[in-house]
Scaffold this motif. Structure first.
Motif, short mmCIF file in Angstrom:
data_model
loop_
_atom_site.label_atom_id
_atom_site.label_comp_id
_atom_site.label_asym_id
_atom_site.label_seq_id
_atom_site.Cartn_x
_atom_site.Cartn_y
_atom_site.Cartn_z
N VAL A 154 0.84 -1.21 0.00
CA VAL A 154 0.00 0.00 0.00
C VAL A 154 0.87 1.25 0.00
O VAL A 154 0.62 2.20 -0.77
CB VAL A 154 -0.94 0.00 1.22
N SER A 155 1.92 1.26 0.83
CA SER A 155 2.82 2.42 0.88
C SER A 155 3.50 2.65 -0.45
O SER A 155 3.60 3.79 -0.93
CB SER A 155 3.87 2.21 1.97
N ALA A 156 3.96 1.55 -1.07
CA ALA A 156 4.63 1.67 -2.36
C ALA A 156 3.65 2.16 -3.43
O ALA A 156 4.03 2.94 -4.32
CB ALA A 156 5.24 0.32 -2.76
N SER A 157 2.41 1.71 -3.36
CA SER A 157 1.41 2.16 -4.32
C SER A 157 1.15 3.66 -4.19
O SER A 157 1.08 4.39 -5.19
CB SER A 157 0.10 1.40 -4.13
N LEU A 158 1.04 4.12 -2.94
CA LEU A 158 0.80 5.55 -2.70
C LEU A 158 1.99 6.39 -3.15
O LEU A 158 1.83 7.55 -3.54
CB LEU A 158 0.51 5.78 -1.21
N ASN A 159 3.20 5.79 -3.10
CA ASN A 159 4.40 6.51 -3.52
C ASN A 159 4.65 6.40 -5.02
O ASN A 159 5.64 6.95 -5.52
CB ASN A 159 5.63 5.98 -2.78
N GLY A 160 3.78 5.68 -5.71
CA GLY A 160 3.94 5.54 -7.16
C GLY A 160 4.96 4.50 -7.56
O GLY A 160 5.38 4.47 -8.73
N SER A 161 5.37 3.61 -6.63
CA SER A 161 6.39 2.62 -6.95
C SER A 161 5.81 1.35 -7.55
O SER A 161 6.57 0.46 -7.97
CB SER A 161 7.18 2.25 -5.68
N VAL A 162 4.49 1.21 -7.56
CA VAL A 162 3.85 0.01 -8.08
C VAL A 162 3.00 0.38 -9.30
O VAL A 162 2.04 1.14 -9.18
CB VAL A 162 2.96 -0.67 -7.02
N ASN A 163 3.39 -0.15 -10.44
CA ASN A 163 2.59 0.00 -11.66
C ASN A 163 1.70 -1.23 -11.76
O ASN A 163 2.16 -2.32 -12.13
CB ASN A 163 3.52 0.10 -12.88
N TRP A 164 0.42 -1.08 -11.43
CA TRP A 164 -0.44 -2.25 -11.29
C TRP A 164 -0.72 -2.95 -12.62
O TRP A 164 -1.01 -4.15 -12.64
CB TRP A 164 -1.75 -1.86 -10.61
N SER A 165 -0.63 -2.25 -13.73
CA SER A 165 -0.77 -2.93 -15.02
C SER A 165 0.40 -3.88 -15.25
O SER A 165 0.23 -4.99 -15.77
CB SER A 165 -0.86 -1.91 -16.16
N VAL A 166 1.61 -3.45 -14.84
CA VAL A 166 2.78 -4.31 -14.94
C VAL A 166 2.67 -5.49 -13.98
O VAL A 166 3.04 -6.62 -14.29
CB VAL A 166 4.08 -3.51 -14.66
#
Length: 436
Positions: A182-194
């Protein structure tokens, strides 16, 4: 349906399989997949678990239909040699894995003690004092595992305590890595399409470490020792032909879903926080170091250096208990022991010398788990091919032998599983020999 959910809530053989598979091997393999390859190979562990799930469904059907112990069934209805090879592989792999799990458990306990009580001997380097300290921690882990196993057949309370403890510690892993994701997603570190594309099989590893990691995933999702002990945990619960649906729910809810959630979260968190575009991180990705990296990446010291180690510790202990039970079941069949006899209980302690792994850890390296898991994965075809043949033996299953459309579905799924596992063994061997 209500009775099924009640049984699942109280625990079943599937939960024990979950305790076994969510061990140090799964933790390290998940970390490796994410930290070394990013999101590319997220599909490997789900595919490995789907294969294992299909084969466990088949074994559950056979065991519940006949009430016969799996070793005896394979020995009498297929091949004594294959049955003995299966038992030896299950016993041997349980011992081998212990040499990596005890050091891992001791290291995680050491990390938790350091954070909770500010006591550490890490500054002493690799001298005898710290080695003895780690050995003492490993012995404590062994005592806890041995006590659980020795009381396993004496009533439901000890079993329930163990199962609930494993559920709680596994939940710690889910919470801690969910936090990172969740933290990485909020920081833009997770590209969910990838990430989603990573769960689709679209590429294969082409180097030694990648293939080793892939084989480790196969070896830890449903390992050869898991294939052996599962039928005995079913029989110990007193389940019969009428519990077929229950067994399938139990496998899915107790093994498959927890495994997919935990391993996926670990891999995604590692990919988001640790992946640097290369596969060179392996040499510095010991579990304690991984915890420190996650702490620095936003998890914080409490979660990264306490909750994470406790979760991995629980995973390792769950596996070690099941390793002991596997050795007991294998020895029971190989030496004709009475279940729950003194000889059987002593046989459960066969993996005890593995506590010495703490003295070998520095020379073996923190990643002995990967090659160990990969090596054990090579034995999987023994069980899978045997179950496929037995599932079509009418003299074994009688009227419960699948026929018609059901037989076609069973055999197609099982043959596909066998094909994937055998192909993986061949592919890894060719890569190791440098022929690919």
């Amino acid at each position: 349906m209500a009775s099924v959910l009640k049984h699942i809530e109280n625990g079943g053989p599937g939960w024990l399989q979950g305790a076994m598979t969510l061990g140090g091997g799964s933790a390290i393999t998940s970390l490796s997949i994410g930290a070394m390859f990013g999101f590319e190979f997220l599909w490997v562990q789900p595919v490995a678990m789907i294969i294992g799930c299909i084969m466990l469904f088949a074994l559950a059907h056979q065991t519940l239909s006949t009430g016969q112990r799996p070793f005896v069934a394979m020995k009498e209805h297929l091949s004594p040699g294959l049955a003995w090879l299966w038992a030896i592989a299950a016993l041997g792999s349980s011992i081998i894995w212990g040499f990596s799990h005890y050091p891992l458990a001791a290291g995680m306990l050491e990390e938790a003690i350091e954070v909770a009580f500010s006591f550490s001997l890490k500054g002493e380097g690799e001298d005898i004092g710290r080695q003895v300290y780690l050995f003492g921690l490993a012995v404590l882990v062994w005592i806890g595992c041995a006590t659980t196993v020795w009381n396993y057949g004496k009533g439901a309370s000890g079993v329930r305590l163990f199962e609930n403890g494993i559920k709680i510690l596994s939940l710690l892993i889910v919470v801690s890595f969910g936090w990172v994701v969740v933290s990485a997603s909020l920081n833009g570190s997770v590209n969910w399409s990838v990430v989603l594309w990573g769960f689709v099989p679209h590429s294969l590893p082409d180097d030694a470490i990648g293939v080793t990691t892939m084989m480790a995933a196969l070896g830890t999702a449903v390992g050869i020792n898991m294939t052996f002990v599962y039928g005995y945990t079913i029989l110990r619960r007193g389940w019969g032909r009428e519990d077929g649906e229950l067994a399938r729910y139990d496998i899915v809810l107790g093994l498959v879903i927890p495994y997919l959630i935990v391993t996926s979260l670990i891999s995604i968190a590692a990919a988001a926080s640790l992946y640097d575009g290369e596969s060179t991180i392996q040499s510095r990705l010991a579990p304690a170091q991984a915890g420190a990296m996650f702490a620095a990446a936003g998890m914080g010291d409490f979660a990264g250096r306490l909750i994470f180690p406790l979760g991995v510790l629980g995973m390792a202990i769950g596996s070690l208990v099941m390793h002991m039970l596997t050795c007991g079941a294998a020895a029971m069949e190989m030496f004709d022991l009475e279940e729950n006899s003194t000889a059987y209980r002593l046989a459960c302690l066969i993996p005890t010398p593995a506590v010495l792994g703490v003295f070998l850890w520095s020379s073996m390296g923190p990643y002995v788990i990967l090659p160990t898991s990969a090596f054990c994965g090579l034995f999987l075809p023994i069980a899978y091919i045997g179950w496929l043949i037995l599932n079509n033996r009418r003299e074994y299953l009688g009227d419960d032998t699948p026929t018609g459309t059901r037989a076609l579905a069973y055999n197609s799924a099982m043959m596909l599983c066998v094909l994937v596992v055998v192909s993986s063994v061949v592919y890894s061997t060719l890569v190791a020999l440098g022929w690919l």
